[in-house]
Design an enzyme around this catalytic site. Structure first.
Site, PDB file in Angstrom:
ATOM      1  N   GLU A 216       0.847  -1.194   0.000  1.00 34.39           N
ATOM      2  CA  GLU A 216       0.000   0.000   0.000  1.00 34.39           C
ATOM      3  C   GLU A 216       0.879   1.240   0.000  1.00 34.39           C
ATOM      4  O   GLU A 216       1.605   1.493   0.966  1.00 34.39           O
ATOM      5  CB  GLU A 216      -0.921   0.021   1.226  1.00 34.39           C
ATOM      6  CG  GLU A 216      -1.737   1.298   1.332  1.00 34.39           C
ATOM      7  CD  GLU A 216      -2.462   1.448   2.667  1.00 34.39           C
ATOM      8  OE1 GLU A 216      -2.826   2.595   2.991  1.00 34.39           O
ATOM      9  OE2 GLU A 216      -2.652   0.438   3.370  1.00 34.39           O
TER      10      GLU A 216
ATOM     11  N   ARG B 251       0.325  10.390   0.354  1.00 36.95           N
ATOM     12  CA  ARG B 251       0.637  11.471   1.280  1.00 36.95           C
ATOM     13  C   ARG B 251       1.843  12.278   0.851  1.00 36.95           C
ATOM     14  O   ARG B 251       2.235  13.227   1.529  1.00 36.95           O
ATOM     15  CB  ARG B 251       0.899  10.913   2.689  1.00 36.95           C
ATOM     16  CG  ARG B 251      -0.267  10.156   3.286  1.00 36.95           C
ATOM     17  CD  ARG B 251       0.062   9.673   4.688  1.00 36.95           C
ATOM     18  NE  ARG B 251      -0.780   8.565   5.098  1.00 36.95           N
ATOM     19  CZ  ARG B 251      -0.584   7.836   6.195  1.00 36.95           C
ATOM     20  NH1 ARG B 251       0.434   8.112   6.979  1.00 36.95           N
ATOM     21  NH2 ARG B 251      -1.400   6.851   6.498  1.00 36.95           N
TER      22      ARG B 251
ATOM     23  N   THR C 191      -4.770   6.045   1.458  1.00 32.21           N
ATOM     24  CA  THR C 191      -5.201   7.415   1.759  1.00 32.21           C
ATOM     25  C   THR C 191      -6.030   7.998   0.626  1.00 32.21           C
ATOM     26  O   THR C 191      -5.884   9.177   0.285  1.00 32.21           O
ATOM     27  CB  THR C 191      -3.995   8.338   2.099  1.00 32.21           C
ATOM     28  OG1 THR C 191      -3.008   7.607   2.823  1.00 32.21           O
ATOM     29  CG2 THR C 191      -4.459   9.501   2.967  1.00 32.21           C
TER      30      THR C 191
ATOM     31  N   LYS D 268     -11.040  -2.093   6.375  1.00 35.42           N
ATOM     32  CA  LYS D 268      -9.885  -1.663   7.155  1.00 35.42           C
ATOM     33  C   LYS D 268     -10.402  -1.126   8.493  1.00 35.42           C
ATOM     34  O   LYS D 268     -11.325  -0.312   8.521  1.00 35.42           O
ATOM     35  CB  LYS D 268      -9.142  -0.565   6.383  1.00 35.42           C
ATOM     36  CG  LYS D 268      -8.093   0.197   7.170  1.00 35.42           C
ATOM     37  CD  LYS D 268      -7.442   1.221   6.243  1.00 35.42           C
ATOM     38  CE  LYS D 268      -6.641   2.252   6.986  1.00 35.42           C
ATOM     39  NZ  LYS D 268      -5.905   3.146   6.074  1.00 35.42           N
TER      40      LYS D 268
END
Length: 210
Positions: free
Chosen positions: A44, A48, A71, A131
């Site tokens: 993953e 960011r 994200t 998640k």
């Protein structure tokens, strides 16, 4: 009908999904190769940093790797991740716009939930692999075990505060398939190009499911 078939499948490939914050895209491919060699094929890359999308492109064709974008917050994030070659997405929570964008783009999503109500809402939309975030701040393994009692059909990947010290607590739960962690790719080792060290950390993490 489940929208989580692919994410449930890839979550079962290894006990830990590395959560990667990549500052330098030139490090992305050797980082992915080291993690895959260590037994962690599902990666993953969090959106960011300015290098994230380029990093996903670099990792997308690493043999044996399955690279996703983390994200995801907006529909624009979803489109950019898919264009970069991400094979799945991960989000800290879930909005109708985000879910619709992933469904429109055909990008499998691991959506975030921290409460029973959030999990039930996602289940009603066809998502049964979620998640659990932020895991430690939301009560940790005891909270996730409690959520699982009335909702056994939902599986989780806890992320947020998961470490070598508590990963086994999460992985022992019947409703946890894997966990997300950043410790397998420390910033110092990535910056130094210590790929052998990262592969060793990946091997240790891959053994957690044994």
């Amino acid at each position: 009908m489940t929208r989580s078939s692919f994410t449930r499948e890839i979550c079962g490939l290894a006990p830990i999904i590395p959560v990667l914050v990549i500052e330098d895209a030139s490090k992305a491919r050797p980082l992915a190769e080291a993690l895959v060699a260590g037994g962690l094929p599902v990666l993953e890359v969090t959106l960011r940093t300015s290098a994230a999308l380029e990093a996903i492109r670099a990792m997308a064709d690493v043999p044996g790797g399955i690279v996703g974008a983390g994200t995801l917050v907006t529909p624009a994030d979803v489109r950019a991740a898919k264009e970069a070659g991400a094979r799945f997405g991960v989000s800290p929570g879930a909005t109708d716009d985000l879910l619709a964008a992933c469904e429109a783009e055909g990008l499998p999503l691991l959506p975030g939930a921290a409460t029973a109500s959030e999990a039930m809402r996602l289940l009603a939309r066809g998502y049964d692999m979620l998640k659990f975030f932020p895991a430690e701040a939301s009560g940790g393994a005891p909270a996730l075990k409690a959520i699982g009692a009335p909702l056994p059909q939902i599986a989780f990947c806890p992320t947020g505060g998961v470490s070598p010290g508590n990963a086994a607590d999460y992985l022992s739960l019947s409703n946890v398939i894997c966990a997300g962690g950043s410790w397998v790719a420390p910033a110092q080792k990535v910056a130094a190009g210590d790929w052998a060290g990262i592969e060793a950390l990946a091997r240790e993490a891959a053994a957690l499911g044994g």
